[in-house]
Design an enzyme around this catalytic site. Structure first.
Site: not given
Ligand code: NAP
Length: 311
Positions: A15, A37, A92, A170
């Protein structure tokens, strides 16, 4: 605040790349100042860190942070940022538990910084007009159908299946963020059936019944096993016909009218809102969608279903 708000993005995953970085780049009220990150990935030549701790210790000048990590680590990061005097944008859901969010809300008041619990789906083009139209109608019933293929939309996201990751809620919480915004009366969980894969902690599907305080029934069908056409649809039966919101709130059809389709501006609108909150010295922390999810888990009838595996 004089000059742009210097913002750091924490958690450079899907995201952050798809939405936050482009929305920040397009908004002159913000200037991307740093990133943090887990794997130390960065953006251009900007300062990059593996953790928020390292970023705060470095002394890099930052006024605000956008927390785009999975929800399980959100509280710790937000509490640290607030203690350091930074404004905080929460993706969120705003935390892994309601208790965390309540504590963050108290912390931001004491620190005098802005806390924004964002609900991106509320900024989908059809949602505001739907709310306005429904405000003057009698609601008879509503139906929410959110059926998508988890293998397409969340490949390899282990955190989403773990405790605090919400599973099918989610995406489902996005539907609830719209419903709690457009429906004129508050509503509560009457019945919740959660389908949980034998090898996972979070549900892959959920069948929910809600009721609003005026007596209208609201059904919700969440399923992550949908292949073929995907559904992110809400329909509301009223005394003046049926309103339909499709494609996650982007397409609105009012009775007797052609569908209204508009450009996606969810994240640009979210950042405009964050800037306005900072400018006004206020916060926006609405936990209504998360409270419904918490209640669905609290009173959920858990059914164990086929294990879920990814190639
Ligand atoms: P994601 O692709 O798994 O990305 C999460 C990122 O956070 C990863 O790059 C991870 O790094 C990093 N991370 C984890 N713990 C951390 C920490 N303690 N400090 C710094 N970085 C850290 O997940 P995502 O899909 O982007 O979703 C993230 C959030 O956005 C969720 O709450 C989701 O509900 C929300 N969201 C997502 C979407 C969507 O379309 N995907 C849409 C709207 C909202 P590593 O990979 O290096 O571990």
């Amino acid at each position: 605040m004089a000059g742009p708000i210097r913002i750091a993005v924490i958690g450079l995953g899907k995201i952050a790349h798809d939405q936050h970085l482009p929305a920040i780049a397009a908004n002159p009220a913000f200037q991307l100042a740093a990133t943090a990150s887990t794997h130390g990935e960065g953006v251009g030549g900007l300062p990059r860190f593996a953790t928020l701790d390292e970023m705060l210790a470095s002394g890099v000048a930052v006024d605000a942070v956008a927390l785009c990590t999975p929800p399980q680590v959100r509280y710790q990061l937000a509490a640290q940022a607030i203690a350091a005097g930074k404004h905080v944008f929460l993706e969120k859901p705003p935390g892994a538990t309601l208790g965390e969010v309540a504590i963050l809300d108290a912390q931001r008041q004491a620190a005098g910084v802005t806390l924004f619990a964002s609900w991106h789906s509320r900024y989908a083009a059809g949602v505001g007009p739907a709310r306005d139209w429904l405000a003057e109608r009698e609601i008879r019933s509503a139906s929410i159908v959110w059926r998508e293929d988890v293998r397409v939309w969340h490949p390899g996201q282990a955190w989403i299946w773990e405790p605090g990751g919400l599973g099918v809620f989610d995406p489902g919480i996005n539907a609830l963020s719209i419903a709690t915004y457009i429906l004129p009366h508050p509503f509560f969980v009457e019945r919740s059936v959660l389908s949980i894969p034998a090898n996972r902690a979070a549900p892959i599907a959920a069948d929910l019944s809600f009721r609003d305080v005026a007596g209208a029934a609201i059904r919700m069908d969440l399923d992550w096993r949908q292949t073929g056409p995907q559904s992110w649809d809400i329909s509301v039966d009223t005394d003046r016909g049926t309103l339909r919101l499709e494609k996650g709130g982007t397409v609105l059809t009012l009775p007797g009218e052609a569908p209204r389709i508009a450009e996606d501006r969810e994240y640009p609108e979210l950042y405009a809102r964050f800037a306005a909150l900072i400018d006004a010295g206020t916060s926006d922390v609405d936990i209504a969608p998360m409270r419904l999810v918490a209640d669905a888990f609290l009173c959920g009838d858990r059914r164990i279903v086929e294990a879920f595996s990814e190639p």
